[in-house]
Structures are given as C-alpha cells and as structure tokens.
Design an enzyme around this catalytic site. Structure first.
Site, mmCIF file in Angstrom:
data_model
loop_
_atom_site.group_PDB
_atom_site.id
_atom_site.type_symbol
_atom_site.label_atom_id
_atom_site.label_comp_id
_atom_site.label_asym_id
_atom_site.label_seq_id
_atom_site.Cartn_x
_atom_site.Cartn_y
_atom_site.Cartn_z
ATOM 1 N N GLY A 60 23.414 1.777 6.146
ATOM 2 C CA GLY A 60 22.021 2.078 6.477
ATOM 3 C C GLY A 60 21.047 1.346 5.576
ATOM 4 O O GLY A 60 20.059 1.916 5.118
ATOM 5 N N TYR B 96 21.408 18.799 9.471
ATOM 6 C CA TYR B 96 21.218 17.730 8.475
ATOM 7 C C TYR B 96 21.523 18.254 7.074
ATOM 8 O O TYR B 96 22.250 17.615 6.297
ATOM 9 C CB TYR B 96 19.777 17.206 8.536
ATOM 10 C CG TYR B 96 19.415 16.308 7.366
ATOM 11 C CD1 TYR B 96 19.622 14.938 7.424
ATOM 12 C CD2 TYR B 96 18.872 16.842 6.190
ATOM 13 C CE1 TYR B 96 19.304 14.110 6.344
ATOM 14 C CE2 TYR B 96 18.545 16.028 5.104
ATOM 15 C CZ TYR B 96 18.763 14.668 5.187
ATOM 16 O OH TYR B 96 18.448 13.856 4.110
HETATM 17 P P1 NDP Z 1 15.880 5.943 6.725
HETATM 18 O O1 NDP Z 1 15.794 6.527 8.103
HETATM 19 O O2 NDP Z 1 14.829 5.004 6.283
HETATM 20 O O3 NDP Z 1 17.280 5.222 6.543
HETATM 21 C C1 NDP Z 1 18.430 5.694 7.162
HETATM 22 C C2 NDP Z 1 19.329 4.529 7.496
HETATM 23 O O4 NDP Z 1 20.509 5.036 8.136
HETATM 24 C C3 NDP Z 1 18.703 3.539 8.486
HETATM 25 O O5 NDP Z 1 19.002 2.238 8.035
HETATM 26 C C4 NDP Z 1 19.417 3.829 9.781
HETATM 27 O O6 NDP Z 1 19.562 2.724 10.638
HETATM 28 C C5 NDP Z 1 20.783 4.209 9.239
HETATM 29 N N1 NDP Z 1 21.583 4.879 10.259
HETATM 30 C C6 NDP Z 1 21.281 5.970 10.985
HETATM 31 N N2 NDP Z 1 22.264 6.231 11.849
HETATM 32 C C7 NDP Z 1 23.220 5.295 11.667
HETATM 33 C C8 NDP Z 1 24.463 5.028 12.278
HETATM 34 N N3 NDP Z 1 24.924 5.762 13.290
HETATM 35 N N4 NDP Z 1 25.179 3.984 11.821
HETATM 36 C C9 NDP Z 1 24.718 3.204 10.835
HETATM 37 N N5 NDP Z 1 23.545 3.389 10.227
HETATM 38 C C10 NDP Z 1 22.797 4.424 10.650
HETATM 39 O O7 NDP Z 1 15.985 7.193 5.746
HETATM 40 P P2 NDP Z 1 16.096 7.304 4.134
HETATM 41 O O8 NDP Z 1 16.076 5.976 3.519
HETATM 42 O O9 NDP Z 1 15.142 8.327 3.722
HETATM 43 O O10 NDP Z 1 17.544 7.952 3.985
HETATM 44 C C11 NDP Z 1 18.575 7.345 3.243
HETATM 45 C C12 NDP Z 1 19.395 8.406 2.556
HETATM 46 O O11 NDP Z 1 18.597 9.109 1.620
HETATM 47 C C13 NDP Z 1 19.973 9.474 3.489
HETATM 48 O O12 NDP Z 1 21.288 9.749 3.100
HETATM 49 C C14 NDP Z 1 19.097 10.684 3.230
HETATM 50 O O13 NDP Z 1 19.798 11.869 3.476
HETATM 51 C C15 NDP Z 1 18.815 10.495 1.764
HETATM 52 N N6 NDP Z 1 17.669 11.206 1.232
HETATM 53 C C16 NDP Z 1 16.403 10.914 1.675
HETATM 54 C C17 NDP Z 1 15.319 11.596 1.143
HETATM 55 C C18 NDP Z 1 13.943 11.323 1.582
HETATM 56 O O14 NDP Z 1 13.048 12.001 1.071
HETATM 57 N N7 NDP Z 1 13.680 10.385 2.464
HETATM 58 C C19 NDP Z 1 15.508 12.619 0.117
HETATM 59 C C20 NDP Z 1 16.876 12.830 -0.265
HETATM 60 C C21 NDP Z 1 17.905 12.133 0.268
HETATM 61 P P3 NDP Z 1 18.408 2.246 11.657
HETATM 62 O O15 NDP Z 1 17.474 1.459 10.788
HETATM 63 O O16 NDP Z 1 19.148 1.418 12.620
HETATM 64 O O17 NDP Z 1 17.813 3.475 12.214
HETATM 65 MG MG1 PMR Z 2 10.222 20.157 1.144
HETATM 66 C C1 PMR Z 2 9.392 21.279 -5.371
HETATM 67 C C2 PMR Z 2 9.252 21.447 -4.130
HETATM 68 C C3 PMR Z 2 9.769 20.624 -3.017
HETATM 69 C C4 PMR Z 2 10.473 19.430 -3.006
HETATM 70 C C5 PMR Z 2 10.891 18.588 -4.170
HETATM 71 C C6 PMR Z 2 10.752 19.119 -1.640
HETATM 72 C C7 PMR Z 2 11.497 18.007 -1.218
HETATM 73 N N1 PMR Z 2 10.195 20.090 -0.842
HETATM 74 C C8 PMR Z 2 9.585 21.033 -1.658
HETATM 75 C C9 PMR Z 2 8.936 22.179 -1.269
HETATM 76 C C10 PMR Z 2 8.609 22.542 0.035
HETATM 77 N N2 PMR Z 2 8.991 21.849 1.143
HETATM 78 C C11 PMR Z 2 7.836 23.692 0.434
HETATM 79 C C12 PMR Z 2 7.233 24.718 -0.527
HETATM 80 C C13 PMR Z 2 7.768 23.669 1.800
HETATM 81 C C14 PMR Z 2 7.088 24.675 2.707
HETATM 82 C C15 PMR Z 2 5.697 24.293 2.978
HETATM 83 C C16 PMR Z 2 8.476 22.501 2.241
HETATM 84 C C17 PMR Z 2 8.626 22.118 3.578
HETATM 85 C C18 PMR Z 2 9.420 21.040 3.986
HETATM 86 C C19 PMR Z 2 9.710 20.639 5.338
HETATM 87 C C20 PMR Z 2 9.204 21.241 6.598
HETATM 88 N N3 PMR Z 2 10.102 20.175 3.117
HETATM 89 C C21 PMR Z 2 10.776 19.326 3.867
HETATM 90 C C22 PMR Z 2 10.575 19.574 5.207
HETATM 91 C C23 PMR Z 2 11.340 18.632 5.949
HETATM 92 O O1 PMR Z 2 11.443 18.506 7.171
HETATM 93 C C24 PMR Z 2 12.115 17.784 4.967
HETATM 94 C C25 PMR Z 2 13.569 18.123 5.147
HETATM 95 O O2 PMR Z 2 14.010 19.205 4.890
HETATM 96 O O3 PMR Z 2 14.340 17.159 5.604
HETATM 97 C C26 PMR Z 2 15.711 17.522 5.721
HETATM 98 C C27 PMR Z 2 11.641 18.250 3.628
HETATM 99 C C28 PMR Z 2 11.897 17.817 2.330
HETATM 100 N N4 PMR Z 2 11.381 18.447 1.212
HETATM 101 C C29 PMR Z 2 11.793 17.750 0.100
HETATM 102 C C30 PMR Z 2 12.600 16.664 0.517
HETATM 103 C C31 PMR Z 2 13.273 15.662 -0.391
HETATM 104 C C32 PMR Z 2 12.658 16.691 1.879
HETATM 105 C C33 PMR Z 2 13.404 15.631 2.676
HETATM 106 C C34 PMR Z 2 14.717 16.085 2.780
HETATM 107 C C35 PMR Z 2 15.994 15.444 2.548
HETATM 108 O O4 PMR Z 2 16.202 14.317 2.867
HETATM 109 O O5 PMR Z 2 16.888 16.174 2.089
#
Ligand code: NDP
Ligand code: PMR
Length: 365
Positions: free
Chosen positions: A59, A240
């Site tokens: 990805g 997820y």
């Molecule tokens: P993006 O959507 O930007 O990146 C996800 C990548 O995964 C894309 O390149 C996408 O490809 C690829 N992908 C999805 N499905 C497939 C598949 N079937 N085969 C191959 N590749 C695939 O998201 P992020 O960069 O945010 O996510 C990257 C990682 O970080 C994930 O593991 C996510 O859980 C993790 N993460 C993200 C956070 C965030 O806040 N964004 C927080 C914590 C963790 P394509 O470009 O073709 O869609």
């Molecule tokens: Mg969250 C310290 C507080 C904190 C942090 C670090 C995150 C990270 N989030 C926080 C708090 C809250 N979030 C609170 C208080 C709320 C309620 C208003 C809230 C809501 C929320 C939603 C609806 N947050 C989200 C969502 C998503 O749809 C995102 C998610 O869960 O994706 C799976 C998300 C996230 N919050 C984060 C992070 C890192 C995400 C992206 C999730 C991931 O990739 O795991």
C-alpha cells in the site's frame, strides 16, 4: 487483472535475467516498472560498507506507505518495492513524491486475493532481490458500509485485506527474510491506537473486540458464519479496528515463534493520527472536513503524512529500534517510546488461537 499479472510477471522475469547477467538497465512496461537491483557491497579502502537494503512496503501508493517509501528512498540506503494494487496510481504517486527512479520498483499486489499474494511472492522471488525488511501497511476502512463486502476468497473485506492478506504474505516471505544477510532484518505490521481499548481513542464506539473468535473460526463469510470476528452483526468501523487488533497480535505471535531462532525484529506501531490520508475516503464528507482540525487542535494527536513516514522509516531502519515484539509510539516531541497494548491486543492465548485460525483460512494448515 490477468493482463496486469501477466505483463508484471513477464517484466519481473526479464529483470531476473538481467540480474544474472549483471546488466544495468531499467525495464519499463505498461504495468510494472523495475530498476536494476543494487545488491553490491560498496567498499571503501579497508572498510566494507552496508549494501543497499531491500524493503517491501504494501500500500505504498498513498498516505503512510508512500511517505515512508519516500523517506527510506531518500536516505540512499534503501531500494523500495512498492507493493500496490493499482500500478498507475503507484507510479504517479512515486513520481509526484519525487522518489528517484532508481530507488523504487512497483510490483502488483492485491491483498484481497490470496492468489494475488502468492503471485506477488513468486514475482518478487524471480526478481532476484534479497528481502531485508517487510512492511505490512496497506489497509481499507469502511465506516459507512451497511452490508459487508468480501474478498476474492470470501472473507469480510477489512479483516480479509488488512489481516488475512498480510498474514499469508508475511508467512510466505518469512523464509526470504531468514535468508537475508542484512545485519538487521525486520518485519513490521502497522497497528493503531483505535484497536487499543486502553486509550481514549480506543474507547470511541464501536470498540474493537474479537470475542471468542467464533465468526473468524467460521470463515467470516456472512453465509454460514457472521462476517465479524466476534460473531456479531456487521459493523464496518469495528471490522477495521478488529483487523488492527489482529495485526498487533500477529506481530507478537511472530515474535514469540520466530525471533529467537531467526534474529528477525518483529514490530508494530501507531504512527500518530494522519487525518489527511485516503483511509477516510469512504467516510461522510463532513467527517473528512472536520477530522483534520479536530485532531490538530482538540486531541493534538495529528501528524502530517511526512512526519508519519519518517516514523515508519525509523522502525524499518533506525539502529536504535532493533528490539523485537515492540509496539512503537511517539510522544509530543516526536521521540519514540515502547507503548503498552490493551489487554486484548496482548492476550497470548487469543494470539495463538487467532494465528491457528488464520493459518487454516489462508490454506497454510
Ligand atoms: P491510505 O488509504 O492512504 O493508504 C492505504 C493503502 O493501502 C493504499 O495505498 C491502498 O491502495 C492500499 N490498499 C488498500 N487495499 C489494498 C489491497 N487490497 N491490496 C493492496 N493494497 C491495498 O491510508 P493510510 O496511509 O492512512 O493507512 C496506512 C496504514 O496506516 C494502515 O495500516 C492504517 O491502518 C494505518 N494507520 C493509519 C492512521 C491514520 O490516521 N491515517 C492511524 C493509525 C494507523 P490504493 O491507493 O490503491 O487505494
Ligand atoms: Mg478518534 C486523544 C484522542 C484521540 C486520538 C489520538 C484519536 C485518534 N481519536 C481521539 C479521540 C476521539 N476520536 C474522540 C474523543 C472522538 C469522539 C468525538 C473521536 C472520534 C473518531 C471517529 C469518528 N475518531 C476516529 C473516528 C474515525 O472514524 C477514525 C477511526 O476510528 O478510524 C478507524 C478515528 C481516529 N481517531 C484517531 C485515529 C488515529 C483515528 C484513525 C484510526 C485508525 O486508523 O486507527
């Protein structure tokens, strides 16, 4: 798809031949771009320096994967294999990120198909490159889905892609990592705070929870079993978060089973909240507008894609991050620390059971 795989394998085959003959050439086809491997041991008089490392990042066409590919490529110490499902998107992304052509290769991988995973491993092996680090980064997130969708093999899409696709990939590539002569070999599986219920973010409903794994054991197919790991009603956001728990459990189970014998470092991380990435593409428009400022100014958990890429690059190559079995996080000053996983995400018995079911589902047992 068939054309893409075919031309991809043809190109990789060509590349392998080139390697054998030690011809330096770039091969560009409609579907796969490969650059000549740099597997040489560069030497300065009297001192042997480290050869270019070879890292696979799944990805890598956007977000964290792309940013870490760029960060690693820019060091000049790594050749990045961008394992992506959309070749053109990946090529455009690499170009616009300014990654130098000789520092990356794009190879086709669709994690939502076990056949594609196997084909990717075959193609990679034919490329003749060593494998020094593998980063399982790709993910899908379907927070608004009302009904489950399924992978080519009939598994609910989020767990099927984020966990099972990566599970098969990393199990198959473990042998390749073992064979590498690189001093620090690493297998990294990206985790997240939202899978950890020992945090505020992890307590935002729906919470992650694998239960007794009854849906998982039944094959997650939504027919004779639930599409959810715990056997409950389908919820895309929970699926997820459950997949992230599986990612973190898998990393620890790898560590317990293989670290001592292989010396491979197994690690996971929470890179920070990268609120601008494509991960939220299926969320409602209002969420996509409000989420970045909410994370920047309220939770203060926001990180830029660039910063997150540097963090993941550290876990791949920083000499001080060699400890295995660790879930890395970063504090407000961007210093890394070993974070605590939730009770469920560190449950040894659940990890073992999850591993065994995963083996069965992907056809390894
Ligand atoms: P993006 O959507 O930007 O990146 C996800 C990548 O995964 C894309 O390149 C996408 O490809 C690829 N992908 C999805 N499905 C497939 C598949 N079937 N085969 C191959 N590749 C695939 O998201 P992020 O960069 O945010 O996510 C990257 C990682 O970080 C994930 O593991 C996510 O859980 C993790 N993460 C993200 C956070 C965030 O806040 N964004 C927080 C914590 C963790 P394509 O470009 O073709 O869609
Ligand atoms: Mg969250 C310290 C507080 C904190 C942090 C670090 C995150 C990270 N989030 C926080 C708090 C809250 N979030 C609170 C208080 C709320 C309620 C208003 C809230 C809501 C929320 C939603 C609806 N947050 C989200 C969502 C998503 O749809 C995102 C998610 O869960 O994706 C799976 C998300 C996230 N919050 C984060 C992070 C890192 C995400 C992206 C999730 C991931 O990739 O795991």
């Amino acid at each position: 798809m068939a054309t893409s795989l075919l031309s991809s394998s043809l190109c990789i085959h060509k590349e392998a031949q080139c390697n054998q003959r030690k011809i330096s050439a770039s091969i560009v086809s409609g579907q796969t771009m490969s650059t000549t491997p740099t597997i040489t041991h560069a030497t300065t008089p009297g001192k042997k320096t480290l050869r270019t490392g070879s890292v696979i990042i799944t990805g890598a066409s956007s977000g964290l994967g792309l940013a870490s590919a760029k960060a690693l490529a820019e060091t000049g110490k790594w050749h990045v294999i961008m394992a992506c499902r959309d070749f053109l998107k990946a090529e455009r992304a690499a170009k616009s990120a300014g990654i130098a052509k000789e520092n990356y290769t794009i190879m086709h991988l669709d994690l939502s198909s076990l056949e594609s995973v196997k084909q990717f491993v075959d193609n990679f092996r034919r490329s003749g490159r060593p494998l020094d680090a593998l980063v399982c980064n790709a993910a899908v997130y379907q927070p608004t889905a009302k009904e489950p969708t399924f992978t080519a093999d009939g598994f609910e899409l989020s767990v099927g892609t984020n966990h099972l696709g990566h599970f098969l990939l990393s199990r198959l590539l473990l042998d390749d990592l073992k064979q590498s002569d690189y001093p620090s070999k690493r297998l990294i599986i990206v985790g997240s705070i939202t899978g950890n219920t020992n945090t505020l973010a992890g307590n935002v409903p729906p919470k992650a929870g694998l239960g007794d794994l009854r849906g998982f054991s039944g094959g997650l197919n939504g027919l004779n079993s639930s599409a959810m790991i715990d056997g409950g009603k389908f919820d895309g956001a929970k699926a997820y978060k459950d997949s992230k728990v599986c990612n973190m459990l898998t990393m620890q189970e790898f560590h317990r089973r293989f670290h001592e014998d292989t010396g491979i470092t197994f690690a996971s991380l929470y890179p920070g909240c990268i609120a601008t990435t494509g991960l939220f593409r299926e969320h409602i428009p209002l969420f996509r507008i409000l989420f970045p400022p909410f994370q920047k100014y309220i939770t203060k958990g926001f990180v830029s894609e660039e910063e997150s890429g540097k963090r993941l690059a550290q876990v791949v190559s920083d000499p001080s991050l060699t400890k295995s079995g660790v879930y890395w996080s970063w504090n407000k000053d961007s210093a890394s620390f070993e974070n605590q996983l939730s009770q469920e995400a560190s449950d040894v018995e659940k990890a073992r059971k999850m591993w065994e079911i995963s083996e069965r589902l992907v056809g390894l047992a």
